[in-house]
Design an enzyme around this catalytic site. Structure first.
Site, PDB file in Angstrom:
ATOM      1  N   THR A  86      -1.035   0.236   3.472  1.00  0.00           N
ATOM      2  CA  THR A  86       0.086   1.130   3.914  1.00  0.00           C
ATOM      3  C   THR A  86       0.239   1.822   2.373  1.00  0.00           C
ATOM      4  O   THR A  86       0.561   3.190   2.511  1.00  0.00           O
ATOM      5  CB  THR A  86       0.999   0.637   4.549  1.00  0.00           C
ATOM      6  N   GLN A 192     -10.334  -1.140   7.811  1.00  0.00           N
ATOM      7  CA  GLN A 192     -11.034  -1.888   8.625  1.00  0.00           C
ATOM      8  C   GLN A 192     -12.609  -1.909   8.160  1.00  0.00           C
ATOM      9  O   GLN A 192     -13.327  -2.524   8.855  1.00  0.00           O
ATOM     10  CB  GLN A 192     -10.699  -1.313  10.197  1.00  0.00           C
ATOM     11  N   SER A 212      -7.395  -2.948   2.115  1.00  0.00           N
ATOM     12  CA  SER A 212      -6.320  -3.936   2.183  1.00  0.00           C
ATOM     13  C   SER A 212      -6.956  -5.299   2.037  1.00  0.00           C
ATOM     14  O   SER A 212      -7.734  -5.550   2.599  1.00  0.00           O
ATOM     15  CB  SER A 212      -5.624  -3.745   3.407  1.00  0.00           C
ATOM     16  N   GLY A 213      -6.353  -6.208   1.273  1.00  0.00           N
ATOM     17  CA  GLY A 213      -6.917  -7.476   0.917  1.00  0.00           C
ATOM     18  C   GLY A 213      -6.890  -8.511   2.179  1.00  0.00           C
ATOM     19  O   GLY A 213      -7.703  -9.013   2.395  1.00  0.00           O
ATOM     20  N   HIS A 214      -5.772  -8.280   3.055  1.00  0.00           N
ATOM     21  CA  HIS A 214      -5.709  -9.612   4.020  1.00  0.00           C
ATOM     22  C   HIS A 214      -6.685  -9.059   5.356  1.00  0.00           C
ATOM     23  O   HIS A 214      -6.722  -9.850   6.137  1.00  0.00           O
ATOM     24  CB  HIS A 214      -4.348  -9.582   4.561  1.00  0.00           C
ATOM     25  N   THR A 250       4.791  -4.818 -12.185  1.00  0.00           N
ATOM     26  CA  THR A 250       3.967  -6.073 -12.706  1.00  0.00           C
ATOM     27  C   THR A 250       2.854  -6.231 -11.710  1.00  0.00           C
ATOM     28  O   THR A 250       3.170  -6.331 -10.494  1.00  0.00           O
ATOM     29  CB  THR A 250       5.076  -7.225 -12.922  1.00  0.00           C
ATOM     30  N   CYS A 342       4.714  -3.415  22.463  1.00  0.00           N
ATOM     31  CA  CYS A 342       5.850  -3.441  23.254  1.00  0.00           C
ATOM     32  C   CYS A 342       7.114  -2.990  22.273  1.00  0.00           C
ATOM     33  O   CYS A 342       7.594  -3.494  21.255  1.00  0.00           O
ATOM     34  CB  CYS A 342       6.039  -5.033  23.256  1.00  0.00           C
TER      35      CYS A 342
HETATM   36  N1  PLP Z   1      -5.067   1.076   8.067  1.00  0.00           N
HETATM   37  C1  PLP Z   1      -5.559   0.570   8.912  1.00  0.00           C
HETATM   38  C2  PLP Z   1      -6.891   0.966   9.754  1.00  0.00           C
HETATM   39  C3  PLP Z   1      -5.132  -0.858   9.590  1.00  0.00           C
HETATM   40  O1  PLP Z   1      -5.860  -1.401  10.346  1.00  0.00           O
HETATM   41  C4  PLP Z   1      -3.898  -1.375   8.622  1.00  0.00           C
HETATM   42  C5  PLP Z   1      -3.642  -2.795   9.159  1.00  0.00           C
HETATM   43  O2  PLP Z   1      -3.571  -3.107  10.427  1.00  0.00           O
HETATM   44  C6  PLP Z   1      -3.499  -0.538   7.713  1.00  0.00           C
HETATM   45  C7  PLP Z   1      -3.846   0.344   7.598  1.00  0.00           C
HETATM   46  C8  PLP Z   1      -2.450  -0.954   6.803  1.00  0.00           C
HETATM   47  O3  PLP Z   1      -2.761  -2.017   6.017  1.00  0.00           O
HETATM   48  P1  PLP Z   1      -1.405  -3.035   5.407  1.00  0.00           P
HETATM   49  O4  PLP Z   1      -1.351  -4.058   6.508  1.00  0.00           O
HETATM   50  O5  PLP Z   1      -2.297  -3.895   4.248  1.00  0.00           O
HETATM   51  O6  PLP Z   1      -0.635  -2.361   5.042  1.00  0.00           O
END
Ligand code: PLP
Length: 411
Positions: A86, A192, A212-214, A250, A342
């Site tokens: 994000t 993604q 995004s790392g996760h 940092t 929801c």
């Molecule tokens: N963009 C897409 C296509 C995503 O699927 C997501 C998370 O689901 C994000 C952005 C946001 O990533 P983050 O959770 O690291 O902020």
């Protein structure tokens, strides 16, 4: 009765879950945890410090930068570490608008993640003109319309690489070429896509790209913004000189190191995504369609494999609520996600499925299954076995579905 299979988890304790929600987040790879641990214990130096504690750590950040750059076909100097996808998306879009204050138009799509879509809607309130391009029934963009929608004051084209709900992959290469021919900055949300399909920025003329790392087996709270050399961008987080003055704060050292290791692992497993993971997804999808009547896949099923992420399927079940399916799946130890959110007590069908023209009832009953390289055959067997009974039970109690059930024929 068959028990939920054990998740193959070399790192940790037995987890009795079949996790098919990897587009929401992924488990941290054991190798990533190992790489991170020293930075949560003895190697706590601040990379900006000039003493050995810091300098030592800085070298590990540089190595992580090289690894992420290698995953994307980028130069290490083009990689900025951020706190999440994000932040990367927000920085790319706001930073471009600030760099081109005379340009007031943003071109994006109707199916972006809220990290882009909500920001653009906020920017519209702040006085920018925002065009959201539609998609067709298969979730695809009309590139002629994209070309026609670029105006003289278009500051940025922001189109996602792959959709988080359907897995549909956009032709970012063509999008970028069209926009670059008009001299417009191109941003893509590749959150993604990264780690699931190859990305090569040497041959892809986008200026800004977010990951995004996760989503690729690194921890939550770390992301990347790729900024092509020479791209004008005003920093979003202004503070210290970290990230060469392009993102203050940092560094989240342990997570950055973890992301570097995750990028390296992702590179090594991309072939597995294309073959084994995709075959598991295809089997899950085909079996559900065959065993449950009144179902359909949302988005292009793409027999060639290039138009959809290999790990994702979004399936609509008529006459049932997605949330009810999720609850029943959860009771069987299966984690997936629905195409509705929801919000304040009302069930809003997903904006992605609505933009694709999926009928309201089908959008309401949609489920996204997203696999990972940790997903096993046994887990997919288990879900295939459970799914028809769940749908049958729910349709039996649904006011719309009493006469429906599980049929032999696929649709
Ligand atoms: N963009 C897409 C296509 C995503 O699927 C997501 C998370 O689901 C994000 C952005 C946001 O990533 P983050 O959770 O690291 O902020």
């Amino acid at each position: 009765m068959r028990q939920a299979p054990k998740l193959n988890n070399p790192a940790g304790p037995f987890i009795p879950l079949v996790y098919l929600d990897n587009n929401a987040t992924t488990r941290v790879a054991p190798e990533v945890v190992d790489a991170m641990l020293p930075f949560l214990t003895e190697r706590y130096g601040n990379p900006s410090s000039i003493h050995a504690f810091g300098g030592d750590v800085k070298r590990d950040i540089d190595r992580a930068r090289e690894r992420v750059a290698a995953l994307l076909g980028a130069e290490p100097s083009e990689i900025i570490f951020t706190s999440c996808g994000t932040e990367s998306d927000n920085t790319a879009i706001r930073g471009t608008l600030q760099a081109y204050p005379e340009k007031r138009h943003i071109l994006t799509s109707k199916v972006e993640h809220p990290a882009v879509r909500s920001l653009c809607r906020q920017l519209a309130k702040e006085g920018y003109r925002v065009t959201e391009l539609p998609v067709d029934r298969a979730g695809k963009l009309d590139l002629d319309l994209l070309a026609r929608s670029i105006a003289d004051d278009t500051a940025i084209v922001s189109i996602m690489y792959a959709n988080n709900e359907t897995g549909v992959v956009f032709p970012i290469d063509e999008v970028a070429r069209i926009a670059k021919a008009r001299g417009v900055v191109v941003h893509t949300d590749a959150v993604q896509a990264a780690g699931k399909i190859p990305i090569d920025l040497r041959n892809l003329p986008v200026d800004l790209l977010a990951i995004s790392g996760h989503k690729l087996h690194a921890p939550k709270g770390v992301g990347v913004l790729y900024v092509r050399k020479g791209t004008r961008l005003v920093p979003w987080l202004v503070g210290g000189h970290q990230e060469r003055g392009r993102r203050g704060g940092t560094e989240n050292v342990a997570s950055i190191v973890g992301l570097g290791r995750a990028a390296e692992l992702a590179m090594a497993s991309i072939e597995e995504e294309r073959t084994r993971v995709r075959a598991l997804r295809d089997r899950l999808e085909a079996e559900i369609l065959a065993r449950c009547s009144d179902t359909r896949v949302n988005g292009d099923r793409d027999p060639d494999g290039a138009g959809r992420l290999p790990n994702t399927t979004s399936i609509s079940f008529e006459y049932v609520e997605g949330e009810a399916i999720l609850l029943m799946l959860d009771r069987e130890g299966i984690g997936a996600s629905s195409g509705s959110a929801c919000t304040s007590g009302s069930l809003e069908p997903s904006h992605v499925l609505r933009a694709m023209g999926v009928p309201f009832s089908a959008a309401h009953g949609s489920i996204r299954f997203s696999l990972s390289r940790y997903t096993t055959d046994e887990e997919i067997d288990y879900v295939i076995e459970k799914m028809p009974g769940i749908i049958e039970r729910l349709r039996a109690i649904s006011p719309f579905g009493g006469a429906r059930g599980v049929a032999s024929g696929a649709r």
